[in-house]
Write a protein that holds these residues in place. Sequence first.
Motif, mmCIF file in Angstrom:
data_model
loop_
_atom_site.group_PDB
_atom_site.id
_atom_site.type_symbol
_atom_site.label_atom_id
_atom_site.label_comp_id
_atom_site.label_asym_id
_atom_site.label_seq_id
_atom_site.Cartn_x
_atom_site.Cartn_y
_atom_site.Cartn_z
ATOM 1 N N SER A 152 -3.657 -3.557 -50.173
ATOM 2 C CA SER A 152 -3.619 -4.296 -48.913
ATOM 3 C C SER A 152 -2.765 -3.534 -47.913
ATOM 4 C CB SER A 152 -3.017 -5.690 -49.120
ATOM 5 O OG SER A 152 -3.763 -6.440 -50.040
ATOM 6 N N CYS A 153 -3.070 -3.728 -46.657
ATOM 7 C CA CYS A 153 -2.265 -3.101 -45.602
ATOM 8 C C CYS A 153 -2.236 -4.027 -44.400
ATOM 9 C CB CYS A 153 -2.831 -1.746 -45.209
ATOM 10 S SG CYS A 153 -1.938 -0.972 -43.839
ATOM 11 N N LYS A 154 -1.030 -4.324 -43.937
ATOM 12 C CA LYS A 154 -0.878 -5.195 -42.780
ATOM 13 C C LYS A 154 -0.259 -4.414 -41.629
ATOM 14 C CE LYS A 154 1.035 -9.565 -41.170
ATOM 15 N NZ LYS A 154 -0.250 -9.909 -40.495
ATOM 16 N N ALA A 155 -0.869 -4.554 -40.468
ATOM 17 C CA ALA A 155 -0.353 -3.917 -39.262
ATOM 18 C C ALA A 155 0.535 -4.888 -38.491
ATOM 19 C CB ALA A 155 -1.496 -3.462 -38.375
ATOM 20 N N SER A 156 1.526 -4.336 -37.789
ATOM 21 C CA SER A 156 2.467 -5.177 -37.039
ATOM 22 C C SER A 156 1.854 -5.744 -35.767
ATOM 23 C CB SER A 156 3.705 -4.359 -36.675
ATOM 24 O OG SER A 156 3.332 -3.242 -35.878
ATOM 25 N N GLY A 157 0.711 -5.201 -35.366
ATOM 26 C CA GLY A 157 0.034 -5.677 -34.171
ATOM 27 C C GLY A 157 -1.438 -5.345 -34.223
ATOM 28 N N ARG A 158 -2.150 -5.732 -33.182
ATOM 29 C CA ARG A 158 -3.586 -5.525 -33.168
ATOM 30 C C ARG A 158 -3.904 -4.050 -32.977
ATOM 31 N NH1 ARG A 158 -7.708 -8.694 -33.465
ATOM 32 N NH2 ARG A 158 -9.709 -8.179 -32.531
ATOM 33 N N THR A 159 -4.920 -3.593 -33.699
ATOM 34 C CA THR A 159 -5.370 -2.224 -33.555
ATOM 35 C C THR A 159 -6.885 -2.194 -33.696
ATOM 36 O OG1 THR A 159 -4.980 0.058 -34.302
ATOM 37 C CG2 THR A 159 -5.138 -1.624 -36.010
ATOM 38 N N PHE A 160 -7.527 -1.169 -33.178
ATOM 39 C CA PHE A 160 -8.985 -1.096 -33.129
ATOM 40 C C PHE A 160 -9.589 -0.902 -34.515
ATOM 41 C CE2 PHE A 160 -12.866 -0.406 -30.793
ATOM 42 C CZ PHE A 160 -13.604 0.448 -31.583
ATOM 43 N N ALA A 161 -9.004 0.009 -35.247
ATOM 44 C CA ALA A 161 -9.511 0.317 -36.586
ATOM 45 C C ALA A 161 -8.354 0.634 -37.511
ATOM 46 C CB ALA A 161 -10.472 1.507 -36.532
ATOM 47 N N MET A 162 -8.586 0.422 -38.789
ATOM 48 C CA MET A 162 -7.608 0.780 -39.811
ATOM 49 C C MET A 162 -8.345 1.485 -40.935
ATOM 50 S SD MET A 162 -5.356 -2.749 -39.836
ATOM 51 C CE MET A 162 -4.180 -2.207 -41.074
#
Length: 123
Positions: free
Chosen positions: A21-31
């Motif tokens: 799993s990977c969680k980003a601290s904010g919105r991003t277009f792609a991961m």
Amino acid sequence: QVTLVESGGGVVQAGGSLRLSCKASGRTFAMGWFRRPPGKKTEFVAAFRLTDGTTYYADTLKSRFVISGDSARNTIYLQMNNLKLEDTAVYLCTGSRYCVDDYCRESSSFESWGQGTQVSVSS
């Protein structure tokens, strides 16, 4: 840029499964996910466009790995099945402000990188 936090790595026997799993601290277009096997170069694994759910895979892995995402949680997942010894690597989560087509497989498209989580496959 966003901060990325990976989880779910560990030691597994060949033929087993793991879910990262990977969680980003904010919105991003792609991961996406890249991996760095011991003594080798970093290589593309899979990517997920949070805006429309488009997925991209390394050709050699798409039969065993599945990437998915939850845009509301800025989180992606990597389900890895039938793991092989050669899947042993540090798996790195990445974030991109924008990518399209084959550029979503290029490390240069991803400006945010996590610290990585170790996946070790044993015989």
